[in-house]
Design a protein around this motif. Structure first.
Motif, mmCIF file in Angstrom:
data_model
loop_
_atom_site.group_PDB
_atom_site.id
_atom_site.type_symbol
_atom_site.label_atom_id
_atom_site.label_comp_id
_atom_site.label_asym_id
_atom_site.label_seq_id
_atom_site.Cartn_x
_atom_site.Cartn_y
_atom_site.Cartn_z
ATOM 1 N N SER A 140 -9.934 9.802 -0.120
ATOM 2 C CA SER A 140 -11.132 9.106 -0.595
ATOM 3 C C SER A 140 -10.954 8.520 -1.993
ATOM 4 C CB SER A 140 -12.337 10.046 -0.568
ATOM 5 O OG SER A 140 -12.151 11.102 -1.479
ATOM 6 N N ARG A 141 -9.793 8.692 -2.565
ATOM 7 C CA ARG A 141 -9.526 8.081 -3.870
ATOM 8 C C ARG A 141 -9.612 6.557 -3.719
ATOM 9 N NH1 ARG A 141 -7.130 11.931 -7.227
ATOM 10 N NH2 ARG A 141 -6.121 10.360 -8.514
ATOM 11 N N PRO A 142 -10.089 5.845 -4.714
ATOM 12 C CA PRO A 142 -10.240 4.389 -4.576
ATOM 13 C C PRO A 142 -8.959 3.673 -4.127
ATOM 14 C CG PRO A 142 -11.400 5.140 -6.518
ATOM 15 C CD PRO A 142 -10.635 6.335 -5.991
ATOM 16 N N ALA A 143 -7.834 4.007 -4.703
ATOM 17 C CA ALA A 143 -6.582 3.343 -4.313
ATOM 18 C C ALA A 143 -6.224 3.682 -2.868
ATOM 19 C CB ALA A 143 -5.448 3.748 -5.250
ATOM 20 N N SER A 144 -6.462 4.921 -2.464
ATOM 21 C CA SER A 144 -6.177 5.315 -1.078
ATOM 22 C C SER A 144 -7.068 4.560 -0.113
ATOM 23 C CB SER A 144 -6.379 6.821 -0.893
ATOM 24 O OG SER A 144 -5.453 7.542 -1.665
ATOM 25 N N ARG A 145 -8.341 4.443 -0.441
ATOM 26 C CA ARG A 145 -9.262 3.703 0.427
ATOM 27 C C ARG A 145 -8.838 2.241 0.559
ATOM 28 N NH1 ARG A 145 -13.528 6.333 -2.409
ATOM 29 N NH2 ARG A 145 -14.095 4.331 -3.303
ATOM 30 N N LYS A 146 -8.396 1.673 -0.533
ATOM 31 C CA LYS A 146 -7.968 0.275 -0.518
ATOM 32 C C LYS A 146 -6.754 0.102 0.397
ATOM 33 C CE LYS A 146 -6.773 -3.493 -3.639
ATOM 34 N NZ LYS A 146 -6.579 -3.884 -5.045
ATOM 35 N N VAL A 147 -5.791 0.977 0.292
ATOM 36 C CA VAL A 147 -4.589 0.893 1.129
ATOM 37 C C VAL A 147 -4.943 1.162 2.583
ATOM 38 C CG1 VAL A 147 -2.378 2.012 1.628
ATOM 39 C CG2 VAL A 147 -2.973 1.450 -0.727
ATOM 40 N N ARG A 148 -5.718 2.197 2.823
ATOM 41 C CA ARG A 148 -6.062 2.575 4.201
ATOM 42 C C ARG A 148 -6.842 1.486 4.924
ATOM 43 N NH1 ARG A 148 -9.363 7.221 3.468
ATOM 44 N NH2 ARG A 148 -9.646 7.210 5.704
ATOM 45 N N ALA A 149 -7.564 0.668 4.199
ATOM 46 C CA ALA A 149 -8.332 -0.416 4.830
ATOM 47 C C ALA A 149 -7.421 -1.392 5.559
ATOM 48 C CB ALA A 149 -9.155 -1.149 3.782
ATOM 49 N N ASN A 150 -6.168 -1.458 5.139
ATOM 50 C CA ASN A 150 -5.215 -2.378 5.758
ATOM 51 C C ASN A 150 -4.272 -1.679 6.751
ATOM 52 O OD1 ASN A 150 -5.965 -4.845 4.371
ATOM 53 N ND2 ASN A 150 -5.283 -3.754 2.539
#
Length: 156
Positions: free
Chosen positions: A138-148
């Protein structure tokens, strides 16, 4: 990508003075623990989870049948590894200690896909592992990567 671990370690070292210190380079004990858990991920966690993901997602995507025996064997192996994680995470917030590190980050890709499979209970049934996964994913960078990360997702 076979070299992704080496690349991520290079980037973490190169930019260690900017942002989070993912390798804990200034504290030798913490740095050693990061290295230990990087090895655990690479040598114990990755092999079984890789097989589960390949069999469950990739084989069908390539028009081939999954081998349930391979999945079952690796679910059992991964469960044993996650029992060790559960024990470790009952005493620390993250794998190498009470700090987020590259050792945690390396778990993101395959665990993301595992959580989209019927085998998510391997994580969810272990409360400390589940809390750790919730935190790191749920870390912001993780969420950003996981979205793709769309393997196994239905696309329009």
């Amino acid at each position: 990508m076979a070299e992704s671990r080496a690349i991520s370690q290079y980037v973490a070292e190169k930019y260690k003075g900017k942002g989070s210190d993912l390798t804990r380079h200034e504290n030798h004990k913490e740095a050693a623990l990061v290295k230990v858990w990087l090895e655990v991920e690479s040598q114990r966690y990755n092999p079984p989870i890789h097989q589960i993901i390949v069999q469950f997602f990739l084989m069908p995507a390539m028009g081939q049948a999954s081998n349930q025996a391979v999945i079952d064997t690796n679910v059992e192996l991964l469960g044993k590894v996650l029992d060790v994680y559960e024990s470790r995470l009952s005493t620390t917030k993250y794998l190498a200690g009470d700090f987020y590190s590259l050792a945690d980050l390396h778990h993101l890709p395959y665990t993301h896909y595992l959580m989209k499979s019927p085998y998510a209970d391997l994580i969810n049934s272990r409360p400390h592992v589940a809390a750790w996964w919730e935190d790191i994913s749920s870390r912001p960078a993780s969420r950003k990567v996981r979205a793709n990360m769309i393997l196994g997702d239905k696309q329009d």
